[in-house]
Design a protein around this motif. Structure first.
Motif, PDB file in Angstrom:
ATOM      1  N   TYR A 122     -25.850 -19.439 -29.060  1.00 15.25           N
ATOM      2  CA  TYR A 122     -25.171 -19.884 -27.850  1.00 15.25           C
ATOM      3  C   TYR A 122     -25.001 -21.390 -27.997  1.00 15.25           C
ATOM      4  N   THR A 123     -23.821 -21.880 -27.755  1.00 17.59           N
ATOM      5  CA  THR A 123     -23.578 -23.294 -27.999  1.00 17.59           C
ATOM      6  C   THR A 123     -22.478 -23.826 -27.095  1.00 17.59           C
ATOM      7  N   GLY A 124     -22.277 -25.115 -27.156  1.00 20.40           N
ATOM      8  CA  GLY A 124     -21.202 -25.820 -26.477  1.00 20.40           C
ATOM      9  C   GLY A 124     -21.144 -27.204 -27.090  1.00 20.40           C
ATOM     10  N   LEU A 125     -20.117 -27.963 -26.788  1.00 16.96           N
ATOM     11  CA  LEU A 125     -19.991 -29.323 -27.320  1.00 16.96           C
ATOM     12  C   LEU A 125     -19.733 -30.291 -26.176  1.00 16.96           C
ATOM     13  N   ALA A 140     -20.845 -17.827 -27.216  1.00 17.98           N
ATOM     14  CA  ALA A 140     -21.649 -17.266 -28.302  1.00 17.98           C
ATOM     15  C   ALA A 140     -20.770 -17.211 -29.538  1.00 17.98           C
ATOM     16  N   MET A 141     -21.282 -17.715 -30.672  1.00 16.06           N
ATOM     17  CA  MET A 141     -20.469 -17.698 -31.882  1.00 16.06           C
ATOM     18  C   MET A 141     -21.344 -17.698 -33.132  1.00 16.06           C
ATOM     19  N   ASP A 142     -20.752 -17.347 -34.241  1.00 17.72           N
ATOM     20  CA  ASP A 142     -21.441 -17.351 -35.520  1.00 17.72           C
ATOM     21  C   ASP A 142     -21.726 -18.793 -35.939  1.00 17.72           C
ATOM     22  N   ILE A 143     -22.922 -19.063 -36.433  1.00 17.15           N
ATOM     23  CA  ILE A 143     -23.311 -20.418 -36.790  1.00 17.15           C
ATOM     24  C   ILE A 143     -22.410 -20.997 -37.872  1.00 17.15           C
ATOM     25  N   HIS A 144     -21.959 -20.155 -38.792  1.00 20.69           N
ATOM     26  CA  HIS A 144     -21.098 -20.642 -39.865  1.00 20.69           C
ATOM     27  C   HIS A 144     -19.718 -21.033 -39.325  1.00 20.69           C
ATOM     28  N   ASP A 145     -19.221 -20.286 -38.349  1.00 21.12           N
ATOM     29  CA  ASP A 145     -17.950 -20.639 -37.712  1.00 21.12           C
ATOM     30  C   ASP A 145     -18.088 -21.957 -36.938  1.00 21.12           C
TER      31      ASP A 145
END
Length: 249
Positions: A122-125, A140-145
């Motif tokens: 789970y992330t954001g910028l 939610a996204m793949d860490i490599h993406d």
């Protein structure tokens, strides 16, 4: 203005009171996920230490997700119960926004990471060039993406959150821009940040009633995903079993 902040979206359990832009109390524990047993006693301890009358609290800010499904439900239920009992409005503070707020004034991109398992985060910028700016909303996204996107942005990045330890190897191998990891005192969720950002949202009129509040999980739980798959495959026995068991994430 007094804002009570509640944070229980991960292993961290944290409550805080912000009074007129000053953190007057914060109680944080990052040890085992027993929020159902600890959250209310922590709030009570803070109230006793401050000799606080809850009728003087203006609103309750709660970390609204994403995060642990169980933790978010406990935090939400606690905030809703207190809001109803005290007749106070709630402030939904996205978990990742509050985490980024830990690093107020940081240069470059702030990138909170929460471990969502299966190489997902789970992330954001976020930016703090002039004011708190959400560059990329919680997802939610793949860490490599994510690393590919950060490389394309070509900005210095500071990471924080419990997703850092599980993502550090990929970051070290694949990230081409300068980066750093936030230090211990600001690298996890904090009730003070929930309360402080909640105070900003409260001043902007971003409140909701206790009845209206609901966590934002961002994705289905593992149990729900398994139910969907069982439905798709027509496995009614597994479907019934899935209804009876709730997986904790």
């Amino acid at each position: 203005m007094k804002i009570l902040g509640i944070e229980s979206s991960s292993m961290v359990a944290s409550v805080a009171v912000v009074t007129d832009d000053v953190v007057t109390a914060e109680y944080t524990v990052n040890f085992k996920r027993t929020h159902s047993q600890t959250l209310l006693p922590m709030i009570d301890t803070v109230a006793q230490m401050l000799e606080l009358d809850w009728k003087d609290v203006d609103a309750i800010a709660v970390s609204g997700g994403p995060g642990s499904f169980t933790g978010l439900r406990i935090g939400s239920a606690t905030a809703k119960g207190l809001g109803l009992a005290w007749n106070k409005p709630l402030i939904h503070v996205p978990t990742l926004d509050a985490m980024a707020y830990n690093l107020y004034g940081a240069s470059g991109l702030i990138c909170p990471l929460m471990d969502a398992r299966r190489n997902q985060v789970y992330t954001g910028l976020y930016h703090f060039q002039r004011e708190f700016e959400i560059v990329k909303k919680s997802c939610a996204m793949d860490i490599h993406d994510l690393i590919t996107e950060l490389n394309a942005r070509a900005e210095t990045v500071v990471f924080l959150g419990d997703g850092v330890p599980v993502s550090a190897l990929a970051i070290g191998q694949e990230l081409t821009v300068p980066y750093s990891f936030a230090p211990a005192h600001v690298n996890r969720q904090r009730g003070a940040s929930v309360a402080a950002l909640g105070a900003v949202y409260f001043a902007e009129g971003k409140t909701e009633t206790a009845e209206e509040h609901a966590p934002d999980y961002l994705r289905k739980s593992q149990a729900e995903r398994e139910l969907d798959e069982a439905k798709r495959q027509g496995k009614t026995g597994e479907l019934a079993a899935g209804h009876a068991v709730e997986m904790k994430e």
